[in-house]
Motif scaffolding. Structure first.
Motif: not given
Ligand code: F6P
Length: 321
Positions: A125-145
């Motif tokens: 769960g982070t806007i940064d999307n910096d967790v390598a084991c997941s294509d996406e992290t919670i918060g990234f999509d909202t932040c991007l928008n």
């Protein structure tokens, strides 16, 4: 088998954390577990800010930004004596499983607790999307928008005044928010720490654009790429003669209601974390890879290379500039 499970949010808040807490609590209760929440992340564990909750506790939060559990950063958690207090508090409540929603730092804390006998699962769960084991992290999509909404507005005024605007976005040391928003906005340049552009090339590109038909330009810059963006922008103006501004978007990027996509991802992760604990897994983090939920050992996950965006980089070379 776990019987009592607690959930916490830690590190920078991210839209969708509440949806994840809801999914953890609801699916835990459905599986017959006693469910607890910890306020203020690892600080709340140490200070025994732990409360048992029912299903109504998480009503009407799926759409809310931030985290109702509050968040904190606790560097002291690296200290084993501090963690021991947290472990003792969990034991006193009889809690045998802990779900930690956050980024890399949160996961390291969770793994250390596992080594001290607590069963843990990490959820990215982070806007940064910096967790390598997941294509996406919670918060990234909202932040991007949110970034795109802001850049749309900045574009209007930049175009009216025929200026160049450098827009700094968050991401810690990860360039994903910069890369994705730069593509979504079709900006003239995307500058991130892992894909920097030499100063001379930045100047040349801006001059070429000005001398062509494009009289204004937008540049997305990831945070921590320039030590002093304002100073750099002054230099650009002096050397190119183009009126230039810098906008640092800041914490506005972390707020707001989560997107539908983040709510769904958060719900998938929350349910999967409970399932993992019920299956006896521990010291792992959840991820999504090619639309499949995956589980990784936390240390393995942290060691994974971050080379997920090769195709996007190719696109940038073709259409931006
Ligand atoms: O990790 C999320 C994040 O927003 C990063 O993008 C940023 O570098 C950092 O947190 C800011 O932290 P704080 O809110 O503590 O200033």
């Amino acid at each position: 088998m776990v019987k009592k499970v607690a959930v916490l949010t830690s590190g920078g808040d991210a839209p969708g954390m509440n949806a994840c807490v809801r999914a953890v609590v609801r699916s835990g209760l459905k599986n017959g577990l006693d469910m607890y929440v910890v306020y203020e992340g690892y600080l709340g564990l140490v200070q025994d800010n732990i409360v048992q909750v029912d299903r109504n506790f998480v009503s009407d939060i799926i759409n809310r930004g931030g985290t109702i559990l509050k968040s904190a950063r606790l560097p002291e958690f690296k200290d084993e004596a501090v963690r021991k207090i947290a472990v003792d508090n969990l034991k006193r409540h009889g809690i045998d499983g802990l779900i930690c929603i956050g980024g890399d730092g949160t996961f390291i804390g969770a793994k250390k607790l596992t080594e001290m006998g607590v069963r843990t699962v990490g959820i990215p769960g982070t806007i940064d999307n910096d967790v390598a084991c997941s294509d996406e992290t919670i918060g990234f999509d909202t932040c991007l928008n949110t970034i795109c909404d802001c850049v749309d507005k900045i574009r209007d005024t930049t175009a009216s005044h025929q200026r160049c605007t450098f827009i700094e976005v968050m991401g810690n040391r990860c360039g994903d928010l910069g890369l994705y928003s730069g593509i979504a906005e079709g900006v003239e340049m995307i500058i991130t720490a892992d894909h920097p552009i030499p100063e001379e090339e930045i100047m040349k590109t801006l001059i070429r654009l000005r001398d062509g038909k494009k009289k204004h330009s937008l540049v997305i810059v990831s945070e921590k790429t320039f030590p002093d963006l304002q100073a750099f922008v002054k230099k650009v103006q002096q050397e190119t003669g183009i009126e230039t501004r810098a906008q640092v978007l800041g914490h506005i990027q972390r707020g707001g209601a989560p997107s539908a996509r983040d709510r769904i991802l958060a719900t998938q992760f929350g349910v999967s974390a409970i399932e993992a604990l019920l299956q006896g897994e521990s010291g792992i983090c959840i991820g999504i890879v090619n639309n499949k939920i995956v589980h990784y050992d936390i240390y393995e996950a942290l060691a994974l290379p971050r080379n997920k965006h090769f195709n996007l980089l190719r696109i940038v070379g073709l259409v931006n500039r």
